[in-house]
Write a protein that holds these residues in place. Structure first.
Motif, mmCIF file in Angstrom:
data_model
loop_
_atom_site.group_PDB
_atom_site.id
_atom_site.type_symbol
_atom_site.label_atom_id
_atom_site.label_comp_id
_atom_site.label_asym_id
_atom_site.label_seq_id
_atom_site.Cartn_x
_atom_site.Cartn_y
_atom_site.Cartn_z
ATOM 1 N N LEU A 70 0.825 -1.200 0.000
ATOM 2 C CA LEU A 70 0.000 0.000 0.000
ATOM 3 C C LEU A 70 0.862 1.254 0.000
ATOM 4 N N LEU A 71 1.913 1.258 0.792
ATOM 5 C CA LEU A 71 2.791 2.419 0.868
ATOM 6 C C LEU A 71 3.524 2.661 -0.447
ATOM 7 N N ARG A 72 3.885 1.589 -1.129
ATOM 8 C CA ARG A 72 4.620 1.712 -2.390
ATOM 9 C C ARG A 72 3.694 1.905 -3.588
ATOM 10 N N GLY A 73 2.396 1.803 -3.374
ATOM 11 C CA GLY A 73 1.449 1.973 -4.465
ATOM 12 C C GLY A 73 1.491 0.858 -5.475
ATOM 13 N N GLU A 74 1.880 -0.333 -5.042
ATOM 14 C CA GLU A 74 1.963 -1.474 -5.947
ATOM 15 C C GLU A 74 0.662 -2.274 -5.912
ATOM 16 N N PRO A 75 0.388 -3.055 -6.961
ATOM 17 C CA PRO A 75 -0.853 -3.842 -6.998
ATOM 18 C C PRO A 75 -0.945 -4.781 -5.791
ATOM 19 N N LEU A 76 -2.131 -4.851 -5.231
ATOM 20 C CA LEU A 76 -2.360 -5.694 -4.059
ATOM 21 C C LEU A 76 -3.634 -6.488 -4.252
ATOM 22 N N ASP A 77 -3.497 -7.798 -4.226
ATOM 23 C CA ASP A 77 -4.642 -8.708 -4.216
ATOM 24 C C ASP A 77 -4.633 -9.346 -2.830
ATOM 25 N N LEU A 78 -5.488 -8.872 -1.956
ATOM 26 C CA LEU A 78 -5.329 -9.099 -0.523
ATOM 27 C C LEU A 78 -5.128 -10.564 -0.149
ATOM 28 N N TRP A 79 -6.048 -11.434 -0.532
ATOM 29 C CA TRP A 79 -5.940 -12.815 -0.067
ATOM 30 C C TRP A 79 -4.729 -13.544 -0.650
ATOM 31 N N PRO A 80 -4.485 -13.506 -1.966
ATOM 32 C CA PRO A 80 -3.282 -14.188 -2.473
ATOM 33 C C PRO A 80 -1.999 -13.624 -1.883
ATOM 34 N N ASP A 81 -1.915 -12.299 -1.759
ATOM 35 C CA ASP A 81 -0.708 -11.706 -1.185
ATOM 36 C C ASP A 81 -0.550 -12.094 0.283
ATOM 37 N N TRP A 82 -1.650 -12.068 1.005
ATOM 38 C CA TRP A 82 -1.596 -12.432 2.425
ATOM 39 C C TRP A 82 -1.190 -13.894 2.597
ATOM 40 N N TRP A 83 -1.867 -14.785 1.895
ATOM 41 C CA TRP A 83 -1.610 -16.206 2.066
ATOM 42 C C TRP A 83 -0.189 -16.559 1.618
ATOM 43 N N GLY A 84 0.260 -15.955 0.519
ATOM 44 C CA GLY A 84 1.616 -16.216 0.057
ATOM 45 C C GLY A 84 2.657 -15.768 1.069
ATOM 46 N N ALA A 85 2.471 -14.576 1.633
ATOM 47 C CA ALA A 85 3.424 -14.077 2.622
ATOM 48 C C ALA A 85 3.371 -14.892 3.909
ATOM 49 N N PHE A 86 2.191 -15.335 4.284
ATOM 50 C CA PHE A 86 2.046 -16.136 5.505
ATOM 51 C C PHE A 86 2.698 -17.505 5.344
ATOM 52 N N ARG A 87 2.516 -18.098 4.200
ATOM 53 C CA ARG A 87 2.986 -19.467 3.980
ATOM 54 C C ARG A 87 4.486 -19.524 3.710
ATOM 55 N N GLN A 88 4.984 -18.621 2.888
ATOM 56 C CA GLN A 88 6.396 -18.637 2.529
ATOM 57 C C GLN A 88 7.246 -18.081 3.670
ATOM 58 N N GLY A 89 8.271 -18.795 4.016
ATOM 59 C CA GLY A 89 9.140 -18.366 5.104
ATOM 60 C C GLY A 89 8.499 -18.472 6.475
ATOM 61 N N PHE A 90 7.518 -19.369 6.592
ATOM 62 C CA PHE A 90 6.806 -19.514 7.871
ATOM 63 C C PHE A 90 7.770 -19.877 8.997
ATOM 64 N N ALA A 91 8.667 -20.821 8.742
ATOM 65 C CA ALA A 91 9.590 -21.282 9.790
ATOM 66 C C ALA A 91 10.530 -20.159 10.215
ATOM 67 N N ARG A 92 11.015 -19.378 9.241
ATOM 68 C CA ARG A 92 11.940 -18.294 9.574
ATOM 69 C C ARG A 92 11.234 -17.219 10.396
ATOM 70 N N ALA A 93 9.996 -16.877 10.009
ATOM 71 C CA ALA A 93 9.238 -15.878 10.765
ATOM 72 C C ALA A 93 8.931 -16.376 12.175
ATOM 73 N N THR A 94 8.572 -17.657 12.296
ATOM 74 C CA THR A 94 8.269 -18.220 13.606
ATOM 75 C C THR A 94 9.500 -18.220 14.502
ATOM 76 N N ALA A 95 10.653 -18.577 13.935
ATOM 77 C CA ALA A 95 11.896 -18.571 14.703
ATOM 78 C C ALA A 95 12.251 -17.152 15.146
ATOM 79 N N ALA A 96 12.066 -16.181 14.249
ATOM 80 C CA ALA A 96 12.344 -14.790 14.602
ATOM 81 C C ALA A 96 11.416 -14.319 15.716
ATOM 82 N N GLY A 97 10.139 -14.672 15.603
ATOM 83 C CA GLY A 97 9.193 -14.283 16.639
ATOM 84 C C GLY A 97 9.517 -14.917 17.978
#
Length: 233
Positions: A70-97
């Motif tokens: 949103l800040l960069r003004g780039e195309p956003l398709d909420l559900w595909p973008d959300w699900w892709g970001a949530f699924r990809q790198g899940f282990a790395r994000a969980t470890a960081a958290g």
């Protein structure tokens, strides 16, 4: 009819007016005007995806993607973008958290421990203050950490180190976001229980939008070197 048009055809969901995108704080106002419905849906998704608790870091990473696009003004398709970001790198994000959670928990426990002893010895104020500052630094590092996890291929240790360094490099901006968080938390407590609806509807995505707004220029300049490339061109 006017409410229907505002929700589905106009502000909150549609594209902004043609022309150059605003900069600075006007950009935040522009996003709130034209994409508030996206922020509401992202807020609801965040709550739903946080229900297992262990998924909170991955949900925060997904929310970072939505806010940065949103800040960069780039195309956003909420559900595909959300699900892709949530699924990809899940282990790395969980470890960081988990890592940040342990450090924040340790700092918080230390502040509480030494704070209780301050009544008997004023000398304990020093370690309590040091740990409080450490906790604040860790919280501010989260503003850069989760966008880093989403938009870079840095390893966990390098991402955490970069996020901590960016706290110092852009300390005024991070302190401003921390102050906004404190104000929002105070407003929530003072307005409770009426503030619960706002928290569930948009408050978290709005705050994280502000956090990404403050953190992203530093990431572009010091991590992705986008500003330098534009200058050279």
């Amino acid at each position: 009819m006017g409410w229907y048009q505002a929700l589905y055809e106009g502000n909150g969901r549609g594209e902004g007016p043609p022309g150059p995108r605003p900069k600075g704080l006007r950009l935040l106002g522009d996003i709130l005007r034209w994409h508030w419905w996206t922020l509401v849906k992202a807020n609801i998704l965040f709550w739903l995806f946080c229900l297992p608790l262990v998924t909170i870091p991955a949900a925060l990473k997904a929310l970072s993607r939505v806010c940065v696009l949103l800040l960069r003004g780039e195309p956003l398709d909420l559900w595909p973008d959300w699900w892709g970001a949530f699924r990809q790198g899940f282990a790395r994000a969980t470890a960081a958290g988990a890592l940040m959670g342990v450090m924040l928990g340790g700092a918080g426990f230390g502040v509480a421990f030494y704070g209780r002893g301050m009544a008997e010895s004023g000398l304990l104020a020093a370690p309590a203050l040091i740990l409080l500052v450490l906790a604040a630094i860790l919280v501010m590092s989260l503003f850069s950490l989760f966008p880093l996890l989403e938009f870079s291929e840095l390893g966990l240790g390098e991402a955490v180190r970069s996020a901590l360094l960016l706290v110092m490099v852009r300390l005024p901006q991070n302190l401003a976001v921390l102050a906004v968080l404190a104000v929002l938390a105070a407003a929530y407590v003072l307005a409770y229980p009426y503030s619960t609806f706002v928290l569930a509807a948009i408050a978290l995505s709005l705050f994280w939008l502000i956090a990404c707004f403050a953190a992203w220029p530093g990431l572009e300049r010091y991590v992705f070197h986008i500003s330098e490339e534009k200058t050279e061109e």
